[in-house]
Design a protein around this motif. Structure first.
Motif, PDB file in Angstrom:
ATOM      1  N   MET A   1      50.793  30.495  34.398  1.00 19.37           N
ATOM      2  CA  MET A   1      49.425  30.841  34.016  1.00 19.37           C
ATOM      3  C   MET A   1      49.400  31.648  32.717  1.00 19.37           C
ATOM      4  O   MET A   1      50.185  32.563  32.519  1.00 19.37           O
ATOM      5  CB  MET A   1      48.802  31.681  35.138  1.00 19.37           C
ATOM      6  N   MET A   2      48.518  31.294  31.821  1.00 23.64           N
ATOM      7  CA  MET A   2      48.359  32.057  30.574  1.00 23.64           C
ATOM      8  C   MET A   2      47.756  33.412  30.890  1.00 23.64           C
ATOM      9  O   MET A   2      46.872  33.543  31.723  1.00 23.64           O
ATOM     10  CB  MET A   2      47.386  31.315  29.646  1.00 23.64           C
ATOM     11  N   VAL A   3      48.227  34.422  30.192  1.00 27.38           N
ATOM     12  CA  VAL A   3      47.583  35.720  30.338  1.00 27.38           C
ATOM     13  C   VAL A   3      47.074  36.154  28.972  1.00 27.38           C
ATOM     14  O   VAL A   3      47.738  35.958  27.968  1.00 27.38           O
ATOM     15  CB  VAL A   3      48.546  36.788  30.914  1.00 27.38           C
ATOM     16  N   SER A   4      45.894  36.705  28.970  1.00 27.55           N
ATOM     17  CA  SER A   4      45.316  37.095  27.687  1.00 27.55           C
ATOM     18  C   SER A   4      45.909  38.422  27.248  1.00 27.55           C
ATOM     19  O   SER A   4      46.639  39.070  27.984  1.00 27.55           O
ATOM     20  CB  SER A   4      43.806  37.218  27.804  1.00 27.55           C
ATOM     21  N   PHE A   5      45.567  38.870  26.055  1.00 23.21           N
ATOM     22  CA  PHE A   5      46.273  39.994  25.499  1.00 23.21           C
ATOM     23  C   PHE A   5      45.524  40.651  24.354  1.00 23.21           C
ATOM     24  O   PHE A   5      45.028  39.980  23.469  1.00 23.21           O
ATOM     25  CB  PHE A   5      47.628  39.516  24.989  1.00 23.21           C
ATOM     26  N   ASP A   6      45.448  41.983  24.312  1.00 29.08           N
ATOM     27  CA  ASP A   6      44.866  42.653  23.145  1.00 29.08           C
ATOM     28  C   ASP A   6      45.231  44.123  23.035  1.00 29.08           C
ATOM     29  O   ASP A   6      44.432  44.942  22.630  1.00 29.08           O
ATOM     30  CB  ASP A   6      43.366  42.486  23.133  1.00 29.08           C
ATOM     31  N   ARG A   7      46.468  44.496  23.384  1.00 31.18           N
ATOM     32  CA  ARG A   7      46.841  45.902  23.331  1.00 31.18           C
ATOM     33  C   ARG A   7      47.817  46.177  22.179  1.00 31.18           C
ATOM     34  O   ARG A   7      48.552  47.149  22.178  1.00 31.18           O
ATOM     35  CB  ARG A   7      47.435  46.322  24.683  1.00 31.18           C
ATOM     36  N   THR A   8      47.779  45.270  21.187  1.00 27.12           N
ATOM     37  CA  THR A   8      48.635  45.361  20.009  1.00 27.12           C
ATOM     38  C   THR A   8      48.606  46.759  19.385  1.00 27.12           C
ATOM     39  O   THR A   8      49.632  47.275  18.960  1.00 27.12           O
ATOM     40  CB  THR A   8      48.171  44.317  18.978  1.00 27.12           C
TER      41      THR A   8
ATOM     42  N   VAL B   1      52.989  43.485  29.110  1.00 26.82           N
ATOM     43  CA  VAL B   1      52.857  42.561  30.242  1.00 26.82           C
ATOM     44  C   VAL B   1      51.841  43.093  31.263  1.00 26.82           C
ATOM     45  O   VAL B   1      50.934  42.368  31.683  1.00 26.82           O
ATOM     46  CB  VAL B   1      54.231  42.326  30.910  1.00 26.82           C
ATOM     47  N   CYS B   2      51.987  44.352  31.664  1.00 28.59           N
ATOM     48  CA  CYS B   2      51.077  44.911  32.671  1.00 28.59           C
ATOM     49  C   CYS B   2      49.647  44.893  32.165  1.00 28.59           C
ATOM     50  O   CYS B   2      48.704  44.557  32.898  1.00 28.59           O
ATOM     51  CB  CYS B   2      51.484  46.348  33.017  1.00 28.59           C
ATOM     52  N   ASP B   3      49.466  45.252  30.917  1.00 32.05           N
ATOM     53  CA  ASP B   3      48.123  45.300  30.374  1.00 32.05           C
ATOM     54  C   ASP B   3      47.508  43.907  30.294  1.00 32.05           C
ATOM     55  O   ASP B   3      46.327  43.721  30.605  1.00 32.05           O
ATOM     56  CB  ASP B   3      48.155  45.942  28.987  1.00 32.05           C
ATOM     57  N   ALA B   4      48.301  42.931  29.890  1.00 36.24           N
ATOM     58  CA  ALA B   4      47.800  41.553  29.808  1.00 36.24           C
ATOM     59  C   ALA B   4      47.395  41.046  31.192  1.00 36.24           C
ATOM     60  O   ALA B   4      46.379  40.366  31.343  1.00 36.24           O
ATOM     61  CB  ALA B   4      48.861  40.648  29.200  1.00 36.24           C
ATOM     62  N   ILE B   5      48.188  41.386  32.195  1.00 30.40           N
ATOM     63  CA  ILE B   5      47.861  40.944  33.555  1.00 30.40           C
ATOM     64  C   ILE B   5      46.550  41.571  34.011  1.00 30.40           C
ATOM     65  O   ILE B   5      45.671  40.892  34.556  1.00 30.40           O
ATOM     66  CB  ILE B   5      49.004  41.284  34.532  1.00 30.40           C
ATOM     67  N   HIS B   6      46.385  42.862  33.763  1.00 31.88           N
ATOM     68  CA  HIS B   6      45.140  43.499  34.159  1.00 31.88           C
ATOM     69  C   HIS B   6      43.947  42.884  33.442  1.00 31.88           C
ATOM     70  O   HIS B   6      42.886  42.675  34.044  1.00 31.88           O
ATOM     71  CB  HIS B   6      45.196  45.008  33.884  1.00 31.88           C
TER      72      HIS B   6
ATOM     73  N   LEU C   1      40.079  34.856  45.877  1.00 31.08           N
ATOM     74  CA  LEU C   1      40.594  33.642  45.230  1.00 31.08           C
ATOM     75  C   LEU C   1      41.313  33.983  43.922  1.00 31.08           C
ATOM     76  O   LEU C   1      42.324  33.361  43.585  1.00 31.08           O
ATOM     77  CB  LEU C   1      39.455  32.638  44.992  1.00 31.08           C
ATOM     78  N   VAL C   2      40.807  34.961  43.205  1.00 35.99           N
ATOM     79  CA  VAL C   2      41.513  35.429  42.003  1.00 35.99           C
ATOM     80  C   VAL C   2      42.886  35.971  42.393  1.00 35.99           C
ATOM     81  O   VAL C   2      43.903  35.641  41.775  1.00 35.99           O
ATOM     82  CB  VAL C   2      40.712  36.523  41.253  1.00 35.99           C
ATOM     83  N   CYS C   3      42.946  36.789  43.438  1.00 32.43           N
ATOM     84  CA  CYS C   3      44.228  37.342  43.901  1.00 32.43           C
ATOM     85  C   CYS C   3      45.185  36.225  44.284  1.00 32.43           C
ATOM     86  O   CYS C   3      46.372  36.270  43.972  1.00 32.43           O
ATOM     87  CB  CYS C   3      44.006  38.271  45.098  1.00 32.43           C
ATOM     88  N   ASN C   4      44.653  35.222  44.946  1.00 27.00           N
ATOM     89  CA  ASN C   4      45.493  34.087  45.352  1.00 27.00           C
ATOM     90  C   ASN C   4      46.044  33.363  44.133  1.00 27.00           C
ATOM     91  O   ASN C   4      47.219  33.011  44.080  1.00 27.00           O
ATOM     92  CB  ASN C   4      44.658  33.127  46.198  1.00 27.00           C
ATOM     93  N   ARG C   5      45.193  33.195  43.129  1.00 24.77           N
ATOM     94  CA  ARG C   5      45.606  32.484  41.923  1.00 24.77           C
ATOM     95  C   ARG C   5      46.639  33.293  41.141  1.00 24.77           C
ATOM     96  O   ARG C   5      47.589  32.747  40.603  1.00 24.77           O
ATOM     97  CB  ARG C   5      44.370  32.225  41.045  1.00 24.77           C
ATOM     98  N   MET C   6      46.461  34.611  41.110  1.00 28.95           N
ATOM     99  CA  MET C   6      47.343  35.443  40.295  1.00 28.95           C
ATOM    100  C   MET C   6      48.359  36.212  41.129  1.00 28.95           C
ATOM    101  O   MET C   6      48.829  37.284  40.737  1.00 28.95           O
ATOM    102  CB  MET C   6      46.486  36.414  39.488  1.00 28.95           C
ATOM    103  N   SER C   7      48.693  35.654  42.229  1.00 24.13           N
ATOM    104  CA  SER C   7      49.575  36.304  43.194  1.00 24.13           C
ATOM    105  C   SER C   7      50.846  36.908  42.580  1.00 24.13           C
ATOM    106  O   SER C   7      51.117  38.097  42.719  1.00 24.13           O
ATOM    107  CB  SER C   7      49.950  35.270  44.254  1.00 24.13           C
ATOM    108  N   ASP C   8      51.599  36.096  41.880  1.00 25.90           N
ATOM    109  CA  ASP C   8      52.870  36.567  41.299  1.00 25.90           C
ATOM    110  C   ASP C   8      52.661  37.721  40.328  1.00 25.90           C
ATOM    111  O   ASP C   8      53.476  38.647  40.263  1.00 25.90           O
ATOM    112  CB  ASP C   8      53.554  35.430  40.530  1.00 25.90           C
TER     113      ASP C   8
END
Lengths: 211, 211
Positions: free
Chosen positions: B1-8, B74-79, B109-116
DNA sequence: ATTATCTATAGATCTATAGATAATGC
DNA sequence: ATTATCTATAGATCTATAGATAATGC
């Protein structure tokens, strides 16, 4: 906090005297628990553990065969301690006319007491080799099973409304996890609720009572 | 799954072109998420991350200044991704006559999708340096806050029974955590319940309905 | 000229063990 | 003689950087 221990049999050792092995394993666990809580598994070195346990790195490796062995001993000891706490709590709660509310209260107090240890399990179980991770997860199921038994008993005596087995099992998991939540969200919860507030509000929530 | 990102902006870098930094950071995150999920943070090497992202170890260190930087990205992108999922879900749930049940359904359903990904956060947040752990925990509070808002709204329209602020806030945490529970107890739950079973039973549990 | 990238490696660990030494029991 | 313990270190990493090379824009 002291943690009990009895998983000596799973760990390979060169030492003949089983009593000695037991004592040294206990020393290792007591030293490692503190270090893991403070620094985590990966940042703690085997040398630190040996030093804190009071013997040399060479001796340490006479009693275990890898660093993961130590983590396994630690996780297992923590579960044994939690399970003992929960069993005693159940016995106490069953003393008078037992209610689910009292059971929850006693369990949450165990979670509060063993907060650091439960958190450690959440964070480091993944670092175990698969066969031992499996054993640790089985421990978790066994503790949840205690709640299932209590609830089944309360339903049979009419002290709890009828529930399907599946709903009851899930409710047992919920109670387990809401206890753990007090440990892994304490950075937020403890700022807003005392443990007694937490127990009261969660008990109402679980029992589905309005205010 | 793609994760978005903007904490540069939080990460020191030698590179002048901000667009390039953004693109490289995204590559780093996408590579690292997969590796961390598979092997964990500590067992993944910076070389593996560089290789998976498609450049050299030397280049990697032009875009970050430590391995922990990568974990933070990584953590920030996941959040960010979870929060986006939850916001969208809230919007969808609010489409018709919104009910707490629908909100729970969409969130689970979001939790299920982003389980890992959610599991990764539970396991590795501790490995962050304190100032960044703090930021990651704030993200968690913000997501919980979304539920508080929804519930407050539902109470104002009479679609949810009156609750004290403290009870409502704790209930929001419970919903968050029971969603996460599906990810960190899936080794047990997924064997006994489908995600739809889980959603249905937990919704009844949370709303305090009998069967 | 400046910016971005790569190769090669310094430097710092850390786990696990080999081989030497001390303690124990017959 | 056997069992337990210690010291010293092999061997294997892994992070982070220095210095060389390539690409880009004026």
């Amino acid at each position: 906090m002291m943690v009990s221990f009895d998983r000596t049999k799973d760990i390979l050792t060169q030492i003949k005297n089983p009593e000695l092995v037991k004592r040294r394993h206990r020393q290792i666990v007591d030293a490692a628990v503190q270090l893991f809580i403070e620094h985590g598994f990966h940042k703690t070195t085997t040398r630190q553990i040996a030093a804190a346990a009071g013997f040399s790195i060479g001796s340490l490796y006479e009693y275990i065969s890898s660093k993961e062995d130590i983590l396994y001993l630690v996780c297992d000891a923590i579960h044994a301690e939690v399970e003992r706490g929960v069993s005693e709590a159940m016995a106490r709660a069953a003393g008078g006319r037992s209610s689910l509310g009292e059971v929850i209260r006693e369990y949450f107090l165990v979670c509060n007491r063993m907060s650091d240890h439960i958190l450690l399990i959440y964070q480091e179980t993944q670092s175990l080799p698969p066969q031992w991770r499996k054993k640790v997860l089985e421990n978790e199921v066994r503790i949840t099973g205690i709640f299932v038994e209590v609830m089944a008993h309360l339903i049979s005596t009419g002290d709890l409304p009828q529930l399907s087995d599946r709903a009851m099992e899930l409710m047992a998991h919920n109670i387990s996890v809401l206890g753990h939540m007090w440990t892994f969200r304490s950075w937020f919860l403890a700022r807003h609720y005392s443990i007694d507030d937490y127990i009261e509000l969660q008990t109402r929530f679980i029992l589905g009572l309005s205010e």
